[in-house]
Design a protein around this motif. Structure first.
Motif, PDB file in Angstrom:
ATOM      1  N   UNK A  28      53.072  36.761  49.270  1.00 56.72           N
ATOM      2  CA  UNK A  28      51.696  37.275  49.319  1.00 56.72           C
ATOM      3  C   UNK A  28      51.221  37.676  47.921  1.00 56.72           C
ATOM      4  N   UNK A  29      52.060  38.399  47.187  1.00 53.77           N
ATOM      5  CA  UNK A  29      51.684  38.778  45.828  1.00 53.77           C
ATOM      6  C   UNK A  29      51.429  37.546  44.966  1.00 53.77           C
ATOM      7  N   UNK A  30      52.312  36.556  45.052  1.00 50.32           N
ATOM      8  CA  UNK A  30      52.138  35.333  44.259  1.00 50.32           C
ATOM      9  C   UNK A  30      50.875  34.584  44.658  1.00 50.32           C
ATOM     10  N   UNK A  31      50.600  34.529  45.950  1.00 45.13           N
ATOM     11  CA  UNK A  31      49.370  33.875  46.411  1.00 45.13           C
ATOM     12  C   UNK A  31      48.134  34.600  45.908  1.00 45.13           C
ATOM     13  N   UNK A  32      48.178  35.917  45.941  1.00 42.82           N
ATOM     14  CA  UNK A  32      47.053  36.710  45.453  1.00 42.82           C
ATOM     15  C   UNK A  32      46.803  36.411  43.978  1.00 42.82           C
ATOM     16  N   UNK A  33      47.868  36.372  43.191  1.00 38.11           N
ATOM     17  CA  UNK A  33      47.722  36.066  41.766  1.00 38.11           C
ATOM     18  C   UNK A  33      47.150  34.666  41.550  1.00 38.11           C
ATOM     19  N   UNK A  34      47.567  33.716  42.380  1.00 32.40           N
ATOM     20  CA  UNK A  34      47.048  32.351  42.268  1.00 32.40           C
ATOM     21  C   UNK A  34      45.533  32.337  42.507  1.00 32.40           C
ATOM     22  N   UNK A  35      45.084  33.016  43.559  1.00 33.48           N
ATOM     23  CA  UNK A  35      43.652  33.027  43.875  1.00 33.48           C
ATOM     24  C   UNK A  35      42.846  33.803  42.838  1.00 33.48           C
ATOM     25  N   UNK A  36      43.418  34.865  42.282  1.00 33.46           N
ATOM     26  CA  UNK A  36      42.718  35.598  41.226  1.00 33.46           C
ATOM     27  C   UNK A  36      42.547  34.726  39.991  1.00 33.46           C
ATOM     28  N   UNK A  37      43.580  33.955  39.654  1.00 35.17           N
ATOM     29  CA  UNK A  37      43.484  33.034  38.523  1.00 35.17           C
ATOM     30  C   UNK A  37      42.412  31.980  38.743  1.00 35.17           C
ATOM     31  N   UNK A  49      30.463  29.532  44.065  1.00 34.07           N
ATOM     32  CA  UNK A  49      31.078  29.363  45.394  1.00 34.07           C
ATOM     33  C   UNK A  49      32.600  29.424  45.316  1.00 34.07           C
ATOM     34  N   UNK A  50      33.162  28.739  44.317  1.00 34.54           N
ATOM     35  CA  UNK A  50      34.615  28.733  44.135  1.00 34.54           C
ATOM     36  C   UNK A  50      35.123  30.135  43.803  1.00 34.54           C
ATOM     37  N   UNK A  51      34.376  30.837  42.953  1.00 36.36           N
ATOM     38  CA  UNK A  51      34.736  32.223  42.607  1.00 36.36           C
ATOM     39  C   UNK A  51      34.754  33.080  43.859  1.00 36.36           C
ATOM     40  N   UNK A  52      33.701  32.995  44.640  1.00 32.72           N
ATOM     41  CA  UNK A  52      33.587  33.793  45.860  1.00 32.72           C
ATOM     42  C   UNK A  52      34.715  33.482  46.837  1.00 32.72           C
ATOM     43  N   UNK A  53      34.985  32.215  47.053  1.00 35.14           N
ATOM     44  CA  UNK A  53      36.043  31.804  47.982  1.00 35.14           C
ATOM     45  C   UNK A  53      37.398  32.362  47.561  1.00 35.14           C
ATOM     46  N   UNK A  54      37.707  32.259  46.287  1.00 38.93           N
ATOM     47  CA  UNK A  54      39.026  32.704  45.818  1.00 38.93           C
ATOM     48  C   UNK A  54      39.154  34.220  45.774  1.00 38.93           C
ATOM     49  N   UNK A 102      38.692  41.189  37.362  1.00 42.12           N
ATOM     50  CA  UNK A 102      39.742  40.400  38.019  1.00 42.12           C
ATOM     51  C   UNK A 102      41.050  40.560  37.249  1.00 42.12           C
ATOM     52  N   UNK A 103      40.974  40.544  35.925  1.00 47.16           N
ATOM     53  CA  UNK A 103      42.178  40.736  35.110  1.00 47.16           C
ATOM     54  C   UNK A 103      42.792  42.114  35.351  1.00 47.16           C
ATOM     55  N   UNK A 104      41.956  43.120  35.545  1.00 47.21           N
ATOM     56  CA  UNK A 104      42.455  44.462  35.848  1.00 47.21           C
ATOM     57  C   UNK A 104      43.259  44.446  37.151  1.00 47.21           C
ATOM     58  N   UNK A 105      42.703  43.802  38.175  1.00 50.38           N
ATOM     59  CA  UNK A 105      43.389  43.706  39.461  1.00 50.38           C
ATOM     60  C   UNK A 105      44.654  42.862  39.318  1.00 50.38           C
ATOM     61  N   UNK A 106      44.582  41.784  38.541  1.00 50.79           N
ATOM     62  CA  UNK A 106      45.773  40.972  38.277  1.00 50.79           C
ATOM     63  C   UNK A 106      46.900  41.815  37.700  1.00 50.79           C
ATOM     64  N   UNK A 107      46.560  42.752  36.831  1.00 50.20           N
ATOM     65  CA  UNK A 107      47.563  43.625  36.238  1.00 50.20           C
ATOM     66  C   UNK A 107      48.290  44.441  37.295  1.00 50.20           C
ATOM     67  N   UNK A 108      47.530  45.005  38.241  1.00 46.28           N
ATOM     68  CA  UNK A 108      48.151  45.765  39.330  1.00 46.28           C
ATOM     69  C   UNK A 108      49.040  44.866  40.183  1.00 46.28           C
ATOM     70  N   UNK A 109      48.494  43.718  40.589  1.00 47.34           N
ATOM     71  CA  UNK A 109      49.240  42.820  41.468  1.00 47.34           C
ATOM     72  C   UNK A 109      50.511  42.332  40.775  1.00 47.34           C
ATOM     73  N   UNK A 110      50.423  42.031  39.491  1.00 44.89           N
ATOM     74  CA  UNK A 110      51.598  41.580  38.742  1.00 44.89           C
ATOM     75  C   UNK A 110      52.662  42.673  38.705  1.00 44.89           C
ATOM     76  N   UNK A 111      52.239  43.918  38.464  1.00 41.10           N
ATOM     77  CA  UNK A 111      53.205  45.026  38.461  1.00 41.10           C
ATOM     78  C   UNK A 111      53.865  45.189  39.826  1.00 41.10           C
TER      79      UNK A 111
END
Length: 136
Positions: A28-37, A49-54, A102-111
């Motif tokens: 789940x964490x890896x999937x979340x990071x993929x969609x944030x990227x 649209x792509x931004x919103x979907x991801x 999004x990068x801020x959230x990526x930081x949390x998810x990565x940690x």
């Protein structure tokens, strides 16, 4: 090509059905990071649209992580607050087309992901050990 895709899908399905709860959380964490990227890329490419979907896919994963928390464990209350914060920030990122959020959230998810990986590693080490009762 279709056979290759079918084989990949079967492999993914098998990976999910045979994974431990800890490994599923890691997925789940890896999937979340993929969609944030992908959402960040979509912002750069001005593909709204792509931004919103991801972003919505990332939020769905965070919601799933929230739903799986064991609220009898004290740290879960803190995790719930952090997940809620991340979801709120993703709503902001979506409205403002802001890749920095999004990068801020990526930081949390990565940690969280990296910490979870370490927990899995330690649990495996304790479960399967070295076979010599911890003696060198």
């Amino acid at each position: 090509m279709a056979a290759n895709l079918a084989a990949q899908n079967a492999y993914k399905q098998n990976s999910v059905t045979t994974a431990s709860p800890g490994e599923l959380t890691l997925m789940l964490y890896n999937g979340c990071l993929k969609f944030l990227g992908k959402a960040k890329t979509a912002i750069t490419e001005k593909n709204i649209q792509e931004k919103n979907t991801n972003i919505q896919k990332a939020q769905a994963i965070i919601s799933e992580l929230m739903a799986t928390l064991n609220m009898d464990i004290p740290v879960s209350k803190n995790m719930l607050s952090l997940y809620e914060f991340m979801n709120h920030r993703l709503v902001e990122a979506n409205m403002k087309n802001d890749a920095a959020i999004i990068e801020e959230v990526e930081g949390f998810v990565t940690e969280f992901r990296d910490t979870w990986k370490e927990v899995i590693r330690i649990n495996r080490q304790q479960q399967f050990g070295s076979g010599n009762n911890g003696q060198a």
